[in-house]
Motif scaffolding. Structure first.
Motif, PDB file in Angstrom:
ATOM      1  N   ILE A 172       0.826  -1.212   0.000  1.00  0.00           N
ATOM      2  CA  ILE A 172       0.000   0.000   0.000  1.00  0.00           C
ATOM      3  C   ILE A 172       0.857   1.259   0.000  1.00  0.00           C
ATOM      4  N   ARG A 173       1.802   1.343   0.931  1.00  0.00           N
ATOM      5  CA  ARG A 173       2.632   2.557   1.024  1.00  0.00           C
ATOM      6  C   ARG A 173       3.478   2.777  -0.227  1.00  0.00           C
ATOM      7  N   PRO A 174       4.112   1.742  -0.789  1.00  0.00           N
ATOM      8  CA  PRO A 174       4.834   1.969  -2.045  1.00  0.00           C
ATOM      9  C   PRO A 174       3.943   2.527  -3.158  1.00  0.00           C
ATOM     10  N   LEU A 175       2.708   2.017  -3.268  1.00  0.00           N
ATOM     11  CA  LEU A 175       1.810   2.529  -4.301  1.00  0.00           C
ATOM     12  C   LEU A 175       1.419   3.972  -4.028  1.00  0.00           C
ATOM     13  N   ARG A 176       1.162   4.308  -2.765  1.00  0.00           N
ATOM     14  CA  ARG A 176       0.729   5.660  -2.419  1.00  0.00           C
ATOM     15  C   ARG A 176       1.858   6.669  -2.469  1.00  0.00           C
ATOM     16  N   GLU A 177       3.061   6.245  -2.074  1.00  0.00           N
ATOM     17  CA  GLU A 177       4.151   7.193  -1.896  1.00  0.00           C
ATOM     18  C   GLU A 177       5.304   6.973  -2.868  1.00  0.00           C
ATOM     19  N   SER A 178       5.960   5.832  -2.783  1.00  0.00           N
ATOM     20  CA  SER A 178       7.166   5.596  -3.582  1.00  0.00           C
ATOM     21  C   SER A 178       6.890   5.640  -5.079  1.00  0.00           C
ATOM     22  N   LEU A 179       5.755   5.123  -5.506  1.00  0.00           N
ATOM     23  CA  LEU A 179       5.425   5.077  -6.932  1.00  0.00           C
ATOM     24  C   LEU A 179       4.414   6.147  -7.327  1.00  0.00           C
ATOM     25  N   GLY A 180       4.212   7.121  -6.451  1.00  0.00           N
ATOM     26  CA  GLY A 180       3.217   8.162  -6.713  1.00  0.00           C
ATOM     27  C   GLY A 180       3.462   8.932  -7.992  1.00  0.00           C
ATOM     28  N   GLY A 181       4.724   9.079  -8.395  1.00  0.00           N
ATOM     29  CA  GLY A 181       5.043   9.824  -9.610  1.00  0.00           C
ATOM     30  C   GLY A 181       5.233   8.953 -10.823  1.00  0.00           C
ATOM     31  N   ASP A 182       5.055   7.657 -10.674  1.00  0.00           N
ATOM     32  CA  ASP A 182       5.233   6.727 -11.787  1.00  0.00           C
ATOM     33  C   ASP A 182       3.881   6.331 -12.375  1.00  0.00           C
ATOM     34  N   ARG A 183       3.932   5.785 -13.564  1.00  0.00           N
ATOM     35  CA  ARG A 183       2.707   5.297 -14.198  1.00  0.00           C
ATOM     36  C   ARG A 183       2.704   3.775 -14.128  1.00  0.00           C
ATOM     37  N   VAL A 184       1.938   3.249 -13.210  1.00  0.00           N
ATOM     38  CA  VAL A 184       1.834   1.801 -13.043  1.00  0.00           C
ATOM     39  C   VAL A 184       0.916   1.255 -14.130  1.00  0.00           C
ATOM     40  N   LYS A 185       1.376   0.221 -14.807  1.00  0.00           N
ATOM     41  CA  LYS A 185       0.587  -0.348 -15.897  1.00  0.00           C
ATOM     42  C   LYS A 185      -0.094  -1.660 -15.519  1.00  0.00           C
ATOM     43  N   ARG A 186       0.503  -2.367 -14.558  1.00  0.00           N
ATOM     44  CA  ARG A 186      -0.079  -3.672 -14.232  1.00  0.00           C
ATOM     45  C   ARG A 186       0.307  -4.112 -12.827  1.00  0.00           C
ATOM     46  N   ILE A 187      -0.651  -4.690 -12.119  1.00  0.00           N
ATOM     47  CA  ILE A 187      -0.398  -5.343 -10.839  1.00  0.00           C
ATOM     48  C   ILE A 187      -0.998  -6.742 -10.925  1.00  0.00           C
ATOM     49  N   MET A 188      -0.209  -7.741 -10.584  1.00  0.00           N
ATOM     50  CA  MET A 188      -0.714  -9.105 -10.610  1.00  0.00           C
ATOM     51  C   MET A 188      -0.099  -9.883  -9.458  1.00  0.00           C
ATOM     52  N   GLY A 189      -0.920 -10.628  -8.748  1.00  0.00           N
ATOM     53  CA  GLY A 189      -0.375 -11.417  -7.657  1.00  0.00           C
ATOM     54  C   GLY A 189      -1.437 -12.185  -6.902  1.00  0.00           C
ATOM     55  N   ILE A 190      -0.987 -13.020  -5.985  1.00  0.00           N
ATOM     56  CA  ILE A 190      -1.868 -13.776  -5.098  1.00  0.00           C
ATOM     57  C   ILE A 190      -2.126 -12.915  -3.876  1.00  0.00           C
ATOM     58  N   VAL A 191      -3.369 -12.573  -3.633  1.00  0.00           N
ATOM     59  CA  VAL A 191      -3.696 -11.680  -2.513  1.00  0.00           C
ATOM     60  C   VAL A 191      -4.551 -12.356  -1.443  1.00  0.00           C
ATOM     61  N   ASN A 192      -4.903 -13.609  -1.651  1.00  0.00           N
ATOM     62  CA  ASN A 192      -5.691 -14.333  -0.646  1.00  0.00           C
ATOM     63  C   ASN A 192      -4.935 -15.601  -0.246  1.00  0.00           C
ATOM     64  N   GLY A 193      -4.383 -15.589   0.962  1.00  0.00           N
ATOM     65  CA  GLY A 193      -3.578 -16.714   1.421  1.00  0.00           C
ATOM     66  C   GLY A 193      -4.382 -17.978   1.680  1.00  0.00           C
ATOM     67  N   SER A 194      -5.655 -17.825   2.038  1.00  0.00           N
ATOM     68  CA  SER A 194      -6.491 -18.987   2.348  1.00  0.00           C
ATOM     69  C   SER A 194      -6.707 -19.861   1.117  1.00  0.00           C
ATOM     70  N   THR A 195      -7.111 -19.230   0.012  1.00  0.00           N
ATOM     71  CA  THR A 195      -7.334 -20.000  -1.207  1.00  0.00           C
ATOM     72  C   THR A 195      -6.013 -20.526  -1.761  1.00  0.00           C
ATOM     73  N   ASN A 196      -4.933 -19.799  -1.539  1.00  0.00           N
ATOM     74  CA  ASN A 196      -3.635 -20.281  -1.999  1.00  0.00           C
ATOM     75  C   ASN A 196      -3.240 -21.559  -1.257  1.00  0.00           C
ATOM     76  N   TYR A 197      -3.546 -21.609   0.045  1.00  0.00           N
ATOM     77  CA  TYR A 197      -3.284 -22.819   0.833  1.00  0.00           C
ATOM     78  C   TYR A 197      -4.117 -23.978   0.300  1.00  0.00           C
ATOM     79  N   ILE A 198      -5.389 -23.726   0.054  1.00  0.00           N
ATOM     80  CA  ILE A 198      -6.289 -24.780  -0.426  1.00  0.00           C
ATOM     81  C   ILE A 198      -5.817 -25.328  -1.769  1.00  0.00           C
ATOM     82  N   LEU A 199      -5.501 -24.438  -2.702  1.00  0.00           N
ATOM     83  CA  LEU A 199      -5.057 -24.881  -4.028  1.00  0.00           C
ATOM     84  C   LEU A 199      -3.719 -25.602  -3.953  1.00  0.00           C
ATOM     85  N   ASP A 200      -2.844 -25.148  -3.075  1.00  0.00           N
ATOM     86  CA  ASP A 200      -1.546 -25.800  -2.905  1.00  0.00           C
ATOM     87  C   ASP A 200      -1.712 -27.219  -2.364  1.00  0.00           C
TER      88      ASP A 200
END
Length: 267
Positions: free
Chosen positions: A139-167
């Motif tokens: 959150i902080r990198p997006l709000r502050e560190s990358l505030g002046g950059d143009r982010v084009k894509r974010i992709m990742g696993i954001v729910n640990g519960s389903t990741n455990y189940i699938l694993d």
């Protein structure tokens, strides 16, 4: 060296998360003081029912008088969850001049813009790092560190519960139901498992990330959502044969304008 007065901290919510927050504030008071520069004094914990037995909370800190607790605090930590009354309490805290810390992803995904605007208008701070990927600083990198950059894509696993189940399904060959039973026993799933396995939790986090990354409001009802409840053992084995694994991903993309249409956002 100047000695600052203690900062009064109000805690809203006394569940498992609230209990751990209270424990850290009480047990690590001196360490936190050395980091912050002022003592963090836990002045009260708001609960719905004083008769409920709670471990780890000094009885004298528990209160049902939320309004007085908020008005007497410098910092309000909200760990109640849900939309109401959490939204009402956060707005009340911000308008009283207190800074707010919350991990309430469902509230931020639906009313985040309103809360951020109020915080900006009154000059208060609204922190929510734990709302998305709590152990990963995103959150902080997006709000502050990358505030002046143009982010084009974010992709990742954001729910640990389903990741455990699938694993577990992938590595042990067990069914979705068996993996969910394990996750429930370990305390990984929400009280309502559909929030995890139907993708609601991941969608809320994707909406928050997209709003921050692309500097525009991304309504939760515009986020495409697909859970993992249709995944079978046969599909897992088919993916393995082809050299793949099945994961639940949050994907947020900024789409450049081209011959197919104007610029936009895909979440």
């Amino acid at each position: 060296m100047s000695e600052y007065r203690p900062l009064r901290v109000a805690l809203l919510g006394a569940g498992s998360v609230g209990a751990e927050v209270a424990r850290l504030l009480l047990e690590q008071k001196q360490e936190l003081k050395s980091r912050v520069g002022a003592e963090l004094e836990l002045v009260g914990v708001a609960v719905r029912d004083l008769t409920t037995k709670r471990e780890g909370f000094p009885k004298e800190l528990l209160t049902t008088d939320v309004e007085s607790l908020i008005l007497g605090a410098d910092i309000v930590i909200e760990v109640m969850g849900g939309i109401e009354p959490a939204k009402e309490y956060i707005l009340r805290a911000l308008n009283s001049g207190a800074d707010v810390v919350t991990a309430n992803k469902s509230l931020l995904a639906t009313h985040g813009t309103e809360l951020f605007n109020v915080a900006e208008q009154v000059g208060a701070q609204l922190y929510f790092e734990a709302a998305v990927a709590g152990a990963i600083p995103i959150i902080r990198p997006l709000r502050e560190s990358l505030g002046g950059d143009r982010v084009k894509r974010i992709m990742g696993i954001v729910n640990g519960s389903t990741n455990y189940i699938l694993d577990r399904m992938d590595k042990s060959g067990i069914s979705l139901e068996e993996a969910m039973a394990e996750a429930t026993e370990l305390g990984y799933l929400e009280a309502d498992p559909s929030l995890d396995v139907e993708g609601f939790d991941a969608a809320q986090k994707a909406a928050i990330l997209a709003t921050l990354a692309f500097h525009t409001e991304v309504p939760l009802d515009k986020v495409y959502r697909e859970g993992i409840t249709s995944i079978t053992v046969a599909q897992m084995k088919a993916a393995q044969r082809d050299g793949y694994v099945i994961k639940l991903l949050a994907i947020c993309e900024f789409l450049e304008a081209d011959s197919s249409g104007p610029e936009g956002i895909s979440v």
